[in-house]
Scaffold this motif. Structure first.
Motif, PDB file in Angstrom:
ATOM      1  N   GLY A 222      90.434  38.937 -60.771  1.00 33.64           N
ATOM      2  CA  GLY A 222      89.289  39.713 -61.210  1.00 33.64           C
ATOM      3  C   GLY A 222      88.385  38.946 -62.145  1.00 33.64           C
ATOM      4  O   GLY A 222      87.750  39.524 -63.030  1.00 33.64           O
ATOM      5  N   GLY A 223      88.333  37.632 -61.969  1.00 32.86           N
ATOM      6  CA  GLY A 223      87.503  36.794 -62.829  1.00 32.86           C
ATOM      7  C   GLY A 223      88.217  36.286 -64.065  1.00 32.86           C
ATOM      8  O   GLY A 223      87.622  35.563 -64.871  1.00 32.86           O
ATOM      9  N   THR A 224      89.491  36.636 -64.232  1.00 28.57           N
ATOM     10  CA  THR A 224      90.264  36.200 -65.398  1.00 28.57           C
ATOM     11  C   THR A 224      91.349  35.225 -64.979  1.00 28.57           C
ATOM     12  O   THR A 224      92.058  35.455 -63.994  1.00 28.57           O
ATOM     13  N   ASP A 225      91.471  34.135 -65.720  1.00 28.87           N
ATOM     14  CA  ASP A 225      92.588  33.218 -65.535  1.00 28.87           C
ATOM     15  C   ASP A 225      93.726  33.737 -66.395  1.00 28.87           C
ATOM     16  O   ASP A 225      93.784  33.486 -67.604  1.00 28.87           O
ATOM     17  N   LEU A 226      94.628  34.508 -65.793  1.00 29.29           N
ATOM     18  CA  LEU A 226      95.712  35.139 -66.546  1.00 29.29           C
ATOM     19  C   LEU A 226      96.634  34.107 -67.182  1.00 29.29           C
ATOM     20  O   LEU A 226      97.148  34.320 -68.288  1.00 29.29           O
TER      21      LEU A 226
END
Length: 418
Positions: free
Chosen positions: A345-349
């Protein structure tokens, strides 16, 4: 399991076992000053209830993403182990031996085994904890949150995952009564029909948040741990609950319960806590992420798609607020469902998780395994040892859960003793 649930579970267990530490544990529920936190720990909030838990999940999630944690992060976790092999939820003073004031925690111990086994180089520490877990197995084949407590689905599931991670066969772990962890797990499966039919309850006398216990039990029924990947073959039985007398059948029903619960909105809700100004249900990100893992392991990739997409769109703020364990849960969900945790979702977890603790080792750097073996040797020399912020209404809510849960558990124990 979120920090709030660990807090409530710890209070319930303390009330049931008569531990005097429970009231004191409430003295500092808010985030502790960063200057008071030990080196190597992930997250900045008070680690009283979840220090070992969030550290274990952080290290395990990093390992699944090919990230080598900092040596000090691994050393922090191994340093939390008591001389007998068990882990507490957290102990601030590791120079002192563990005693009755530091209750041991099967959930923290199970998570620590899964993390250390994945990292490698920690065989001595892993064996000590596995031996301790076997020594506190209940007659029914399961485990409670703390040794001596009644078995519950979540604790039993976590230990099954730990045994498997350590290279053991969970089915071979038999109690003095000849019961296995799988025997215990099946007792928590509800029959079809009625409220929560097909789900796995936390305890027979204290159902708890059944989405939480169901996701854990479905995973454990396959002998899998927290970082499990998707199943090879799909569960093609549909989403109807069917009469089940085996754990395989109960796992199908549990997965069907999860799939049906997620079908409408793509997420689970958590009920409002007593005393909350806002009485409307709130999305339960943690249970939704755990359900994605369970559905994927069960081979229900199609039913996992909608909740995974919902998490992609909505979980960023929740993870940022709740820190390491939350990021780890999302990484586990993404990995199990075949998604990329580095673009969720656009986040580098993975990067976001690593930013909550000491910087990981650079690619190609020396593994922390050598230091892990050294630390395990130091732990062996201790053989002579005695063994996100809350507002006021959350504290009231946790105490309410503890009181109600303790009543259920005590009632159940009295019935068993009569």
């Amino acid at each position: 399991m979120t920090t709030l649930r660990r807090c409530a579970a710890a209070l319930v267990a303390s009330a049931v076992l008569g531990l005097t530490a429970a009231p004191a544990a409430l003295a500092a529920p808010s985030p502790a000053p960063s200057s008071e936190l030990p080196g190597g720990l992930y997250g900045k909030s008070d680690p009283t209830y979840d220090g070992v838990w969030r550290q274990s999940l952080a290290l395990l999630a990093q390992d699944t993403a090919g990230v080598k944690p900092a040596d000090e992060a691994v050393t922090f976790l191994t340093g939390q182990q008591c001389a007998n092999g068990g882990f507490p939820s957290y102990r601030a003073d590791t120079a002192k031996g563990c005693d009755a004031a530091v209750p041991l925690d099967t959930n923290a111990s199970g998570a620590a085994v899964q993390a250390l086994a994945a990292l490698g180089g920690q065989d001595a520490a892993v064996k000590k904890t596995v031996d301790w877990l076997k020594s506190v197995q209940n007659e029914d084949g399961g485990w409670g949150y703390n040794p001596g407590g009644a078995s519950d689905a979540n604790s039993t599931s976590l230990v099954i995952g730990a045994l498997a991670a350590a290279g053991e066969r969970p089915a071979d772990a038999k109690s003095p009564a000849g019961k296995t962890p799988y025997d215990a797990l099946l007792t928590f499966a509800k029959p079809c029909g009625g409220e929560d039919g097909g789900a796995f309850v936390y305890q027979v006398e204290s159902p708890g948040m059944v989405a939480d216990s169901t996701a854990a039990a479905v995973l454990a029924s396959h002998g899998k741990g927290l970082a499990a990947t998707g199943g090879d073959a799909g569960d093609v039985k549909g989403t109807d609950c069917e009469k089940a007398t085996t754990l395989d059948g109960a796992a199908h029903n549990g997965a069907a319960y999860l799939a049906n619960g997620l079908a409408k909105t793509g997420h689970f809700d958590t009920p409002p806590m007593p005393g909350a100004d806002d009485s409307s249900p709130k999305p339960d990100f943690g249970n939704t992420a755990d359900a994605v893992v369970a559905l994927s392991v069960q081979g229900r990739a199609e039913q996992a798609e909608k909740p995974l997409e919902w998490l992609r769109k909505n979980s960023a703020a929740w993870a940022k607020e709740n820190g390491p364990a939350a990021y780890a849960q999302l990484i586990f969900a993404a990995r199990a469902a075949g998604a990329d945790p580095k673009d969720f979702g656009g986040t580098d977890l993975v990067a976001a998780l690593s930013a909550t603790g000491p910087a990981p080792q650079a690619a190609g750097a020396k593994s922390p395994a050598a230091k892990g073996d050294e630390q395990a040797g130091k732990d062996d020399t201790k053989a002579d040892d005695d063994s996100s912020s809350f507002t006021n209404w959350w504290i009231v809510g946790v105490l309410f859960v503890a009181a109600v849960g303790a009543g259920f558990l005590l009632s159940g124990r009295r019935k068993n003793q009569s």
